[in-house]
Enzyme design. Structure first.
Site, PDB file in Angstrom:
ATOM      1  N   ASP A 192     -87.037  35.339 -32.256  1.00 21.85           N
ATOM      2  CA  ASP A 192     -87.919  36.474 -32.020  1.00 21.85           C
ATOM      3  C   ASP A 192     -87.112  37.767 -31.896  1.00 21.85           C
ATOM      4  O   ASP A 192     -86.397  37.967 -30.919  1.00 21.85           O
ATOM      5  CB  ASP A 192     -88.717  36.211 -30.738  1.00 21.85           C
ATOM      6  N   ASP A 210     -90.885  43.076 -35.437  1.00 21.20           N
ATOM      7  CA  ASP A 210     -91.052  41.965 -34.495  1.00 21.20           C
ATOM      8  C   ASP A 210     -91.415  40.679 -35.225  1.00 21.20           C
ATOM      9  O   ASP A 210     -92.545  40.506 -35.684  1.00 21.20           O
ATOM     10  CB  ASP A 210     -92.147  42.329 -33.490  1.00 21.20           C
TER      11      ASP A 210
END
Length: 410
Positions: A123, A300
């Protein structure tokens, strides 16, 4: 052992206070796997899952701003005064089953000596590495558990941690250091968290991964220690200080780029403010019109949706003939028989978002209207660019030059 729940709870209050070009190729690839879709089995948009993911992403980003201020003594340029308080109030109104989001991209790592295998979410919107401790309670059932006693390279740091996933969900435990390896590249003495408790929404039926490997910058780390990829680079484990994602035949490539996954040159956007991978988007284009210019967004890989400022998102949908969803002003619809063309421009190069990724699916209330993947977010002063966009490009994250590059998919 990782110490019991009572020990960690006792320690937590002390912690809480507290121009286009080709990069060189080289490195190793990790296959990625997807959990599920943002649509239901009937192809209608899963509104509960959409809202859940929006809440989770917002909470994750805001927590990073808190860590940045604690670690540096400075307020992050994108932090909105009072945003955390407002977001917390908003989050408490919702009891979502899956606060970590309905779709995760995850792959395998090994930790310790001898190595223990885990699946983790990679992530770029997060900043720390965490796994589940062998002593975790029943909330962790179904996940692989990290046992530091079985690793000769494990060392107990003695500092607690807590990770917030949104919707009030969290994991907490204690920090350790150990060797963390991805496809033969090892970060020695890497700081990681070993959770002794997971909130219910993070149980195995709803959160497939055993943990998370954050790939943002140290300044937003809750540990204030070097994140995994920065450790690899500092220990000279990578051919190049870059990593890259492809969500077509998905993989994470560490230490270089995979030329089989992209075509043409990379166009780079400079990171504006270290912490997150935050860059400037030259234009947001709808149906051939430059609707918005010079917006700022965090890239992201840990979320699907694209978040924008409410007034900007409203202007975008007005330009393409969309309408706000009456049930929730954060979401917008458009006629399913007229899916708009949407693209983002970086460095003068336009990158389209396919109709399949922008169109989440028909609304359950009106099957003639489809939900768009760009949503309004009241709590942030910047955009968040999730995999709705990233699945249409090959993306490289350049740590040394603090920039993000995009290229067309092969």
């Amino acid at each position: 052992m990782c110490f019991n729940l009572a020990t960690v709870i006792t320690a937590l209050p002390f912690f809480v206070a507290a121009a286009p070009q080709h990069p060189k190729q080289g490195g190793a690839a990790i296959p990625l796997f997807k959990r599920s879709s943002l649509a239901n089995a009937d192809k209608n948009a899963n509104f509960g899952a959409l809202t859940s993911q929006a809440v989770a992403t917002t909470a994750k980003i805001l927590r990073g701003f808190d860590n940045f201020e604690r670690n540096t003594g400075l307020s992050h340029s994108s932090a909105v005064k009072g945003a955390r308080k407002r977001a917390s109030g908003r989050l408490s109104l919702h009891a979502f089953a899956n606060p970590a989001g309905p779709r995760l991209w995850y792959g395998s790592i090994t930790v310790g000596t001898p190595p223990q295998i885990y699946t983790v979410m990679f992530d770029t919107g997060s900043r720390h590495a965490s796994l589940i401790c062998v002593d975790c309670d029943t909330t962790c059932d179904g996940h692989a558990r990290y046992d530091p006693a079985l690793s000769s390279t494990s060392d107990h740091v003695g500092v607690p941690f807590i990770v917030y996933f949104g919707g009030g969900e969290s994991a907490f435990g204690l920090q350790y250091t150990d060797n963390v390896t991805i496809v033969g590249l090892t970060a020695t003495d890497q700081t990681l968290g070993a959770a002794v408790h997971y909130s219910q929404g993070l149980q195995a039926s709803q959160f497939d991964a055993d943990g998370i490997v954050g790939m943002a910058f140290q300044s937003i780390s809750g540990y204030n220690q070097s994140p995994f990829f920065q450790t690899l680079v500092s220990q000279d484990q990578t051919d190049e200080p870059v990593f890259a994602f492809s969500f077509k035949d998905p993989e994470l490539y560490i230490g270089g780029t995979n030329p089989e996954k992209y075509t043409g040159d990379f166009t780079y956007a400079q990171v504006i403010y270290c912490g997150y991978w935050k860059v400037s988007i030259d234009n947001v284009v709808g149906n051939g019109e430059n609707v918005l210019s010079n917006v700022v967004g965090i890239v992201d890989t840990g979320g699907d949706l694209i978040h924008g400022l409410p007034e900007q998102v409203a202007a975008f949908y007005e330009a393409i003939g969309g309408t706000v969803l009456p049930a929730d002003h954060h979401f917008y619809t458009f006629p399913c028989n007229a899916v708009p063309s949407v693209s983002f421009t970086f460095g003068g190069t336009s990158f389209p978002i396919s109709a399949d990724t922008f169109n989440i699916g028909p609304s359950a209330e009106d099957a003639s209207l489809c939900l768009g993947a760009i949503i309004a977010n009241d709590f942030l002063s910047h955009w968040i660019v999730g995999t709705v966009f990233l699945s249409n490009v090959y993306t490289v994250f350049d740590l040394a030059n603090q920039r993000v590059g995009f290229a067309a998919l092969a």
